[in-house]
Motif scaffolding. Structure first.
Motif, mmCIF file in Angstrom:
data_model
loop_
_atom_site.group_PDB
_atom_site.id
_atom_site.type_symbol
_atom_site.label_atom_id
_atom_site.label_comp_id
_atom_site.label_asym_id
_atom_site.label_seq_id
_atom_site.Cartn_x
_atom_site.Cartn_y
_atom_site.Cartn_z
ATOM 1 N N LYS A 16 4.501 51.651 -41.512
ATOM 2 C CA LYS A 16 5.183 50.711 -41.061
ATOM 3 C C LYS A 16 4.225 50.768 -39.724
ATOM 4 O O LYS A 16 3.962 49.894 -38.892
ATOM 5 N N TYR A 20 1.816 47.686 -38.546
ATOM 6 C CA TYR A 20 1.708 46.655 -37.294
ATOM 7 C C TYR A 20 0.702 46.834 -35.852
ATOM 8 O O TYR A 20 0.187 45.991 -35.619
ATOM 9 N N SER A 151 2.789 40.143 -40.032
ATOM 10 C CA SER A 151 3.786 39.723 -38.362
ATOM 11 C C SER A 151 5.044 39.423 -38.597
ATOM 12 O O SER A 151 6.353 39.076 -38.044
ATOM 13 N N PRO A 153 9.062 40.537 -39.667
ATOM 14 C CA PRO A 153 9.133 42.524 -39.839
ATOM 15 C C PRO A 153 9.910 42.128 -40.921
ATOM 16 O O PRO A 153 10.980 41.250 -40.869
ATOM 17 N N GLY A 242 8.418 43.991 -33.738
ATOM 18 C CA GLY A 242 7.411 43.697 -34.468
ATOM 19 C C GLY A 242 7.493 42.591 -35.048
ATOM 20 O O GLY A 242 6.384 42.055 -35.836
#
Length: 657
Positions: A16, A20, A151, A153, A242
């Motif tokens: 993750k 990101y 983009s 989350p 996030g």
């Protein structure tokens, strides 16, 4: 290979983080090979242990299924439209209105991206739904597609229910790449990045959405439990969860910093990777936002400061006359095609013949055209220095281009008065059946045209006498299609009154106004006077005149529709008479609770809430900085109540608020 659940958790967190940095921050911390290797290790473990899959794992972004269609989904809180301002003078006027109530107000400003609005709902930290804006009340459920956007989350640390709103966009560079691929595969090209973003998000197969480099940029909140504090701090906190870091979000203490940011964004609009068409200004204090509330169409605490429209020139080739459902004839200029911001413009409205005369526009003129965002292109002026003698005057028509009947020439507008005019009737039926109106499924523009040409319908009322056997005689019709249409028409019976009012297409009366009319007057709407209607909050003389005139001209049609459809008026919640029953009340000034809450309570007790003080006003409830409305009420000797006095009256009615 991953050995156990603890190792799987650690590796998933690492993947993750890699995703990101790569997709959102554009700052990779691993090679593509390292990412792919770890991705497949995690996927292998999940296939062997399906009961242990972490919902926010990057492997869960793309589902396997293809949707048959998009379902409708209601927003928990309405997605409002913003009022537009276009220059520094209007900005000053808007700021001054804010300062009247909040003289020390600060503001948060953010860019207005030209993309597709999306509403994300999280609960207990998990993404539950993603819904397009739609009509602001409900949109299309696109959760599987949204999950493919890196983009967005899948999980955030905020545990309470919250709607996070933003724009789905695509960069100019990625837009060009997509169109190049579509050229190779002989597909239709997207007109501009906004169309590409919309088309990509609305793919029934989420895997296609995943192939497009979409970004989600947050800009606001819907339903949430945040009651106070700074919006600037709140949105920046959310960006830490996030999301793609929203650029240019700025805390602006005064009009000078607002104008400075606007000018800076205007200078860079053509070179910035993502298309911009303005910026959003809102009061920074969240409690003040809630106190100011909303008008029928938009929030009072925010506006859109639009960029100057883009101008291009083109030549008028000819004039086409359009007949609207109210009979107004609109001249439309057919142009030599010209590209503005990725859209090919070949037509532009000339509004009316008074406008043509005032601007001295002629056929064969080279003219200046502007287009701002999604606004219909319009002609500003002719370039008279380029005239070469071939120009032709634009003559007012005297006969309807569709039915041939004599036209009514008014000061500004030219109208076809023939209620049976094919263009008027068709446009009325198409609007009546549209999603924004009665939503008669299966009755789109082409079907209306076919039914009209075959003389099966000639007006709105004919929809309610459609015959199965007649439909089956038409080309392309089978029993299922015909039965579905008949059922859709039948489903409009007992529909909410406001939907029928909206479907009638009364000039100046949209969805919000229709709801207010239905809520205040019920089935007696067309029996009300001009003064009754203009007293409603948000209504002006022009709107009231439209309702009155429409009711007089179309009385027979309205009576028959009300009989056939039996529309349902809103039910009032008060059973017993109260001191507020049938009283007209105006709320003004800053109150301790949001005006909408106070208004809803008083309406539930039988009151009518309006925005204008008049001799028909019974009470005015005032707070801090009440201003001219309180002065007018005192001059007219209308009973005034402060909050303490209002609460005492409520207490006397055994109501605690």
């Amino acid at each position: 290979m991953i050995k156990n659940f603890e190792e799987y958790q650690n590796f998933t967190s690492l993947l993750k983080k890699m995703a990101y940095h790569y997709y959102v921050l554009d700052d990779p911390i691993a090679t593509d090979e390292e990412y792919d290797t770890l991705y497949h290790q995690i996927k292998t473990y999940e296939e062997k242990n399906p009961g242990q899959i972490i919902p926010s794992s990057p492997t869960q972004r793309v589902g396997n299924g293809v949707l048959e269609s998009f379902k409708k989904h209601k927003h928990l809180e309405r997605m409002w439209s913003l009022d537009d301002i276009f220059d520094s003078q209007k900005l000053q006027e808007w700021i001054n209105r804010i300062y009247k109530t909040y003289p020390k107000a600060n503001f948060t400003c953010s860019p207005k991206f030209d993309g597709v609005s999306l509403n994300l709902y999280y609960d207990k930290g998990i993404l539950q739904t993603a819904t397009t804006r739609g009509d602001g009340i409900e949109g299309e459920l696109v959760t599987p597609q949204a999950k493919t956007i890196p983009s967005i989350p899948l999980e955030i640390p905020y545990q309470k229910g919250i709607e996070i709103r933003g724009e789905v966009v695509i960069t100019r560079e990625d837009f060009e790449k997509i169109n190049q691929e579509r050229i190779q595969s002989k597909q239709n090209l997207f007109a501009n990045p906004r169309n590409a973003a919309a088309g990509s998000l609305r793919q029934l197969d989420p895997k296609i959405t995943a192939e497009r480099k979409l970004k989600f940029i947050p800009w606001g909140l819907g339903k949430n439990d945040i009651k106070e504090g700074s919006f600037f701090k709140t949105i920046n906190q959310i960006l830490q969860y996030g999301f793609y870091p929203t650029p240019f979000v700025t805390f602006c203490p005064d009009i000078h910093t607002i104008q400075k940011l606007h000018d800076e964004l205007v200078r860079m609009r053509h070179t910035y990777p993502i298309m911009l068409d303005g910026m959003v200004i809102m009061i920074d204090n969240i409690a003040a936002q809630k106190q100011m509330g909303f008008t029928i169409k938009s929030p009072r605490f925010a506006c859109a400061y639009k960029f100057p429209a883009i101008e291009k020139s083109s030549k008028i080739l000819s004039i086409t006359l359009q007949v609207g459902r109210t009979g107004v004839i609109t001249p439309v200029a057919e142009l030599e095609p010209v590209e503005i911001e990725g859209a090919t413009i070949s037509r532009a409205t000339l509004h009316n013949y008074s406008e043509i005369e005032k601007k001295d526009i002629k056929i064969k003129d080279t003219v200046i055209i502007i287009r701002s965002g999604d606004v219909i292109p319009k002609i500003i002026k002719p370039i008279t220095s380029l005239r070469d003698g071939t120009q032709i005057d634009i003559i007012k028509p005297t006969q309807c281009p569709v039915c041939g009947s004599e036209l009514l020439i008014e000061e500004i507008f030219i109208r076809c008065q023939n209620l049976s005019c094919k263009a008027r009737v068709k446009e009325s039926i198409i609007y009546f059946a549209s999603k924004k109106a009665l939503n008669i499924d299966g009755l789109g523009e082409k079907i209306v045209e076919q039914l009209f040409e075959n003389k099966i319908i000639s007006n709105i009322l004919d929809l309610y006498s459609l015959d199965l056997e007649e439909l089956l005689k038409l080309e392309g019709w089978q029993e299922k299609k015909a039965q579905n249409l008949l059922q859709s028409v039948k489903n409009t019976q007992n529909i909410q009154l406001w939907r029928l009012l909206n479907a009638l297409g009364i000039e100046h009366i949209g969805e919000g106004a229709s709801k207010k009319l239905a809520a205040n007057f019920g089935l007696d709407i067309f029996k009300k006077t001009h003064d009754d209607i203009v007293a409603l909050d948000g209504f002006g003389k022009e709107m009231a005149a439209s309702v009155i005139d429409f009711g007089i001209v179309n009385k027979i049609l309205i009576d028959k529709l009300f009989t056939i459809i039996s529309p349902q008026a809103p039910q009032t919640t008060n059973v017993n008479m109260t001191i507020f029953t049938d009283k007209t009340i105006v709320l003004t000034g800053t109150l301790s609770k949001p005006r909408d809450q106070i208004a809803s309570l008083l309406e539930s007790l039988g009151a009518k809430i309006t925005s204008n003080v008049s001799k028909n006003t019974d009470f005015i409830v005032y707070g801090i900085n009440a201003g001219s409305k309180l002065d007018k009420a005192n001059a007219l000797k209308i009973k005034t109540l402060n909050e303490e006095e209002l609460n005492k009256m409520l207490k006397d009615e055994n109501i605690i608020f």
